[in-house]
Design an enzyme around this catalytic site. Sequence first.
Site, short mmCIF file in Angstrom:
data_model
loop_
_atom_site.label_atom_id
_atom_site.label_comp_id
_atom_site.label_asym_id
_atom_site.label_seq_id
_atom_site.Cartn_x
_atom_site.Cartn_y
_atom_site.Cartn_z
N HIS A 91 -20.07 -10.12 -10.45
CA HIS A 91 -20.18 -8.71 -10.04
C HIS A 91 -21.64 -8.40 -9.69
O HIS A 91 -22.56 -8.89 -10.35
CB HIS A 91 -19.69 -7.79 -11.16
CG HIS A 91 -19.49 -6.39 -10.69
ND1 HIS A 91 -20.55 -5.51 -10.54
CD2 HIS A 91 -18.39 -5.72 -10.29
CE1 HIS A 91 -20.09 -4.36 -10.09
NE2 HIS A 91 -18.79 -4.46 -9.93
N GLU A 160 -17.30 -6.49 -2.42
CA GLU A 160 -17.79 -5.19 -2.88
C GLU A 160 -19.20 -4.97 -2.32
O GLU A 160 -20.18 -5.42 -2.92
CB GLU A 160 -17.85 -5.15 -4.41
CG GLU A 160 -16.52 -5.41 -5.09
CD GLU A 160 -16.50 -4.85 -6.51
OE1 GLU A 160 -15.62 -4.03 -6.77
OE2 GLU A 160 -17.35 -5.20 -7.33
P1 13P Z 1 -16.75 2.14 -8.00
O1 13P Z 1 -15.27 2.19 -7.72
O2 13P Z 1 -17.19 3.04 -9.11
O3 13P Z 1 -17.55 2.28 -6.75
O4 13P Z 1 -17.05 0.65 -8.56
C1 13P Z 1 -16.59 -0.43 -7.84
C2 13P Z 1 -16.83 -1.67 -8.62
O5 13P Z 1 -17.96 -2.05 -8.85
C3 13P Z 1 -15.64 -2.38 -9.13
O6 13P Z 1 -15.97 -3.63 -9.63
#
Ligand code: 13P
Length: 237
Positions: A91, A160
């Site tokens: 992450h 992401e």
């Molecule tokens: P948000 O949905 O708060 O933007 O976070 C996304 C995330 O990092 C999921 O792993």
Amino acid sequence: MSIIAANFKANLTRAQVLDYAKKLDSILHSMHADLPQIDIFPSNSALLDDKFTHFHIGAQNAYFAPNGSFTGEIGLLQLQEFGINRLIIGHSERRTLFGESDEFIAQKFRFYAEAGFEIFYCIGEDLGTRQKGEQHLKDFLSAQLKGINTTYPKLIVAYEPIWAIGTGVSAKIEQIESTMETLTQLTDAPLIYGGSVNEVNAREILSLKFVSGVLVGSASLELQSFVEIIKAGINEA
Ligand code: 13P
């Protein structure tokens, strides 16, 4: 089948997660629908036995060892005690706040792939990288996938973009679409999107051709919002 996953990060206490999980299972039960794959990733102090009927429990992070002298970490044996066999690796918050390098992350991947885990492998660029153009972005994402076996059958790649995480503004639909298409050239794994997914935008994001699911942060903390996102996933199942 869509994958709808909730990353609680360092939010919700153990008591709150237990309450959430029980209510979620009961709501999902009453839906009588063909549910998508649903996964909940609580913090380590709130890990629960992976024995709910309609979703699985996973871990947000773990060290690449069964156990040992790794202060502040948990290992495979601690996860197995909960029957947990899914894990988020890489992450962006671990990469940026805790300095995890591509190689360190890849070591986690290799260890937990060997253990047969389903791995949610997160990649994503910062704004500066995106602004350098398509080719630069592709090279960057490709480098983040180096060192892992992108044909591992239990791999899920979570794209992401850092600039869309926690901002309340997701990437634009065209940006998600084109980056996901690029990623199909780098891996055959299911691709899921994360970054300000909520009950309003989930349906459109899930309808995209190369999107197999979503990884939800903030909007998953509210049970009703997460249920709405799951409902969007049912229609895409
Ligand atoms: P948000 O949905 O708060 O933007 O976070 C996304 C995330 O990092 C999921 O792993």
